[in-house]
Write an enzyme that holds these catalytic residues in place. Sequence first.
Site, mmCIF file in Angstrom:
data_model
loop_
_atom_site.group_PDB
_atom_site.id
_atom_site.type_symbol
_atom_site.label_atom_id
_atom_site.label_comp_id
_atom_site.label_asym_id
_atom_site.label_seq_id
_atom_site.Cartn_x
_atom_site.Cartn_y
_atom_site.Cartn_z
ATOM 1 C CB SER A 268 -34.064 -33.463 -107.175
ATOM 2 O OG SER A 268 -34.730 -32.064 -106.955
ATOM 3 C CG ASP B 218 -27.758 -27.250 -105.775
ATOM 4 O OD1 ASP B 218 -28.930 -26.893 -104.841
ATOM 5 O OD2 ASP B 218 -27.850 -28.253 -106.208
ATOM 6 C CG HIS C 299 -31.285 -29.547 -104.944
ATOM 7 N ND1 HIS C 299 -30.454 -29.207 -106.076
ATOM 8 C CD2 HIS C 299 -32.408 -30.100 -105.390
ATOM 9 C CE1 HIS C 299 -31.247 -29.557 -107.115
ATOM 10 N NE2 HIS C 299 -32.236 -30.025 -106.436
#
Length: 371
Positions: free
Chosen positions: A39, A335, A338
Amino acid sequence: MAGTGVSTPLLVIFSLSTVSFLHFAVSQKIPAIFIFGDSTADVGTNNFIDSKAKADHPYYGMDFPNSKPTGRFSNGYNTADFLSILFGFKRSPCPFLALLNDTKLFKRHIQYGVNFASGGSGILNSTGKLVVSICFFTHLLKETGTAVHLSEQLQQYVTVHQNLTVMLGEKATASILCNSLFFISAGSNDIFEYYKTNKTSGMPKFITSLISTYEDQLKTLFNNGARKFGIASVPPIGCCPKLRAKNDTGGCLNDVDVYSRMFFTKLKAMLIKLQDEYGGTMKYSLGNTYEMVSLIITNPLLYGFKNVTGACCKEKFCLPSGSVCPNRDEYLFWDQFHPTQKAAELGALTLYGASQTFVTPVNFSRLFLND
Ligand SMILES: *[C@@H]1O[C@H](CO)[C@@H](O)[C@H](O)[C@H]1NC(C)=O
Ligand SMILES: *[C@@H]1O[C@H](CO)[C@@H](O)[C@H](O)[C@H]1NC(C)=O
Ligand SMILES: *[C@@H]1O[C@H](CO)[C@@H](O)[C@H](O)[C@H]1NC(C)=O
Ligand SMILES: *[C@@H]1O[C@H](CO)[C@@H](O)[C@H](O)[C@H]1NC(C)=O
Ligand SMILES: *[C@@H]1O[C@H](CO)[C@@H](O)[C@H](O)[C@H]1NC(C)=O
Ligand SMILES: *[C@@H]1O[C@H](CO)[C@@H](O)[C@H](O)[C@H]1NC(C)=O
Ligand SMILES: *[C@@H]1O[C@H](CO)[C@@H](O)[C@H](O)[C@H]1NC(C)=O
């Protein structure tokens, strides 16, 4: 290790950043960029698959042009975008799965690169399938996720290699590929999932086998034309808000971070060996993400951050039912897992142009200078 003496290059590079970022001029310095991993680098792959790890809804993308959620696990651009920008592109190349349905688009895009990265994925095929929470640069997967693992990403790349060869011929394809960047950011999810189940028991052996799989994967890329590798190692995953919450004092979970460092050491040794095997026809640049992030955490103000422990976006999946901090550039974490756009930018700038403390043996820009 991260003494104040080494922080200056990072800072200088950081303050140059706004300049290069605001111009959207496309003036490529290299023919193409191919992007793989998790990600950190996903620009929408997971929108096309049956995965719980999706960033296709607000607040994701709130600082992206037109406040658009694109599947990036960020409030705006991610590291893959900023690297692409530094190499003169507008942003990251498109996700492979977004091009697949449109032959015209596919053919027009692939010679400038493709992004294969998928949130939640790992070096191992089995990673991303458990009920786990995954940390920092990587994403949380619940139930049976179906992240596109690295081996599958490589299979997709092999088809793109064939497509390029059909379109442009063998010689032109080889010439494009050998001057292109192959950026990979992987490993965090594998380590985290192992830790989740087994804690640190057997971890050294696990990491050795992980590196061995990674080596085979890099060889597949080499055998399909890749020559210049830009690799991001594993950050201090124990320092993300989610894992800090498991420490009574709110500090980082130190026992897992030992293995982030071990991963780097073994990866570095493997790359040295691989380059030797290929007689120098392969060039690599390895980013010590662990050092980069640790330095920010110990000297936040130096890098413009005011909060390096908490998440800007309060709700678990960054859903609009929660709240979001107004001063996003002051946060390291967007978050629970991340980095913010600002932190991703700093990461890309460091990979691109920093000193050997952070990128070894040379920085990404140096990969493209002829000696
Ligand atoms: C491709 O198109 C089909 C039919 O329109 C659609 O069902 C599918 O989800 C699309 N796949 C991708 C990867 O866009
Ligand atoms: C991992 O998946 C690839 C297909 O994507 C397959 O070729 C390979 O054999 C798998 N590896 C293992 C160890 O199962
Ligand atoms: C790309 O190559 C694959 C594998 O050879 C093939 O199946 C696919 O049709 C090709 N795509 C295009 C657009 O040519
Ligand atoms: C935990 O360890 C066992 C035994 O070594 C292994 O089979 C299993 O795959 C490990 N779990 C994970 C998530 O890697
Ligand atoms: C929790 O954080 C403290 C620092 O605040 C650290 O000394 C301690 O080792 C951490 N505990 C674990 C289990 O990692
Ligand atoms: C950092 O942000 C978190 C979440 O917004 C908050 O709970 C925490 O108090 C902040 N810490 C500092 C030092 O501002
Ligand atoms: C990064 O590499 C470039 C060459 O492309 C070099 O000029 C520069 O000094 C390097 N950066 C640092 C901080 O060493």
